[in-house]
Scaffold this active site. Structure first.
Site, PDB file in Angstrom:
ATOM      1  CE1 TYR A  41       8.764   5.219   2.878  1.00 56.61           C
ATOM      2  CE2 TYR A  41       7.181   6.982   2.951  1.00 56.61           C
ATOM      3  CZ  TYR A  41       7.746   5.775   3.555  1.00 56.61           C
ATOM      4  OH  TYR A  41       6.954   5.473   4.691  1.00 56.61           O
TER       5      TYR A  41
ATOM      6  NE  ARG B 175       3.817   6.731   1.374  1.00 58.99           N
ATOM      7  CZ  ARG B 175       4.211   5.628   1.997  1.00 58.99           C
ATOM      8  NH1 ARG B 175       4.865   4.725   1.369  1.00 58.99           N
ATOM      9  NH2 ARG B 175       3.924   5.468   3.123  1.00 58.99           N
TER      10      ARG B 175
ATOM     11  CG  HIS C  87      11.078  -1.780   5.296  1.00 55.41           C
ATOM     12  ND1 HIS C  87       9.524  -1.848   5.018  1.00 55.41           N
ATOM     13  CD2 HIS C  87      11.257  -2.940   5.744  1.00 55.41           C
ATOM     14  CE1 HIS C  87       9.115  -2.871   5.687  1.00 55.41           C
ATOM     15  NE2 HIS C  87      10.095  -3.687   6.119  1.00 55.41           N
TER      16      HIS C  87
ATOM     17  NE  ARG D 297       9.550   6.537   8.664  1.00 53.24           N
ATOM     18  CZ  ARG D 297       8.678   6.195   7.701  1.00 53.24           C
ATOM     19  NH1 ARG D 297       8.925   5.386   6.914  1.00 53.24           N
ATOM     20  NH2 ARG D 297       7.498   6.991   7.865  1.00 53.24           N
TER      21      ARG D 297
ATOM     22  CD  GLU E 119      10.027  -7.120   6.520  1.00 53.51           C
ATOM     23  OE1 GLU E 119       9.775  -8.151   7.182  1.00 53.51           O
ATOM     24  OE2 GLU E 119      10.139  -6.123   7.431  1.00 53.51           O
TER      25      GLU E 119
ATOM     26  CB  ALA F 233       1.256   0.332   6.627  1.00 59.09           C
TER      27      ALA F 233
ATOM     28  CG  ASN G 221       8.430  -1.706   0.887  1.00 59.32           C
ATOM     29  OD1 ASN G 221       7.620  -1.926   1.782  1.00 59.32           O
ATOM     30  ND2 ASN G 221       9.002  -0.582   0.465  1.00 59.32           N
TER      31      ASN G 221
ATOM     32  N   PRO H  97       0.753  -1.200   0.025  1.00 55.47           N
ATOM     33  CG  PRO H  97      -0.144  -1.154   2.123  1.00 55.47           C
ATOM     34  CD  PRO H  97       0.564  -2.087   1.155  1.00 55.47           C
ATOM     35  CG  ASN H  98      -0.339   4.248   1.151  1.00 57.59           C
ATOM     36  OD1 ASN H  98      -1.334   4.844   0.826  1.00 57.59           O
ATOM     37  ND2 ASN H  98      -0.405   3.915   2.355  1.00 57.59           N
TER      38      ASN H  98
HETATM   39  C1  DQA Z   1       8.099   1.414   4.513  1.00 62.78           C
HETATM   40  C2  DQA Z   1       8.262   1.591   5.749  1.00 62.78           C
HETATM   41  C3  DQA Z   1       6.595   1.340   6.219  1.00 62.78           C
HETATM   42  O1  DQA Z   1       6.628   1.538   7.846  1.00 62.78           O
HETATM   43  C4  DQA Z   1       5.818   2.243   5.641  1.00 62.78           C
HETATM   44  O2  DQA Z   1       4.441   1.819   6.205  1.00 62.78           O
HETATM   45  C5  DQA Z   1       5.780   2.144   4.190  1.00 62.78           C
HETATM   46  C6  DQA Z   1       7.004   2.306   3.533  1.00 62.78           C
HETATM   47  C7  DQA Z   1       9.370   1.610   3.856  1.00 62.78           C
HETATM   48  O3  DQA Z   1       9.711   1.257   2.548  1.00 62.78           O
HETATM   49  O4  DQA Z   1      10.022   2.290   4.192  1.00 62.78           O
HETATM   50  O5  DQA Z   1       4.778   2.252   3.367  1.00 62.78           O
HETATM   51  O6  DQA Z   1       7.796   0.110   4.104  1.00 62.78           O
END
Ligand code: DQA
Length: 147
Positions: free
Chosen positions: A30, A25, A105, A112, A103, A82, A79, A17-18
């Site tokens: 990011y 964003r 990020h 954070r 995994e 959230a 990735n 998501p996102n």
């Molecule tokens: C993320 C870190 C997550 O906590 C966050 O919700 C994201 C992006 C990252 O790539 O740093 O959406 O996965």
């Protein structure tokens, strides 16, 4: 006549998501690059590897994609955004399949908010890469190619 068949290595990247909003964003966290531009560079870097890309904001769709590729692909880079911190269902999907999963990020989640420090997925994954910006994806691909 002999036929030599070369199998191309297949890696699936899954963004949750996102992450369709990368480049738009929260740029200070990011970065400015959208994922499609990054993917073009990544594919050029590994021309003999098939790197497929899937993004969804929907938990069940991410699970369906893990099931679809997880018995045939050579590896998955995920990735889960959230959902990393909340999804027992995605963790179960990762545990259920055969392909190794890494995994990733973009941000260093440990620098954070505290709720980002825990991953539901990590225990079912081969490893976790966090905090290297978009390069986190390349580091994961590199490991799947040269374990
Ligand atoms: C993320 C870190 C997550 O906590 C966050 O919700 C994201 C992006 C990252 O790539 O740093 O959406 O996965």
């Amino acid at each position: 006549m002999f036929l030599i068949k070369f199998e191309v290595m297949k890696i699936q990247i899954i963004n949750g998501p996102n992450l369709n909003l990368l480049g738009v964003r929260e740029k200070s966290i990011y970065g400015n690059t959208d994922f499609e531009s990054y993917l073009t560079d990544l594919r050029k870097r590994y021309p003999v590897v098939e790197i497929d890309y899937y993004q969804s904001n929907v938990e069940g769709e991410i699970i369906n994609k893990i099931h679809e590729v997880g018995f045939v692909n050579d590896g998955i880079v995920i990735n889960a955004g959230a959902y990393t911190h909340t999804s027992i269902a995605i963790a179960d999907a990762i545990a259920a399949i055969k392909s190794p999963v890494i995994e990733v990020h973009i941000s260093n989640v440990y620098k954070r908010e505290e709720f980002r420090h825990h991953s539901m997925l990590a225990a079912s994954c081969k490893g976790v890469i966090a905090g290297f910006g978009m390069d986190s994806y390349r580091l994961a691909v590199e490991n799947l190619i040269n374990p």
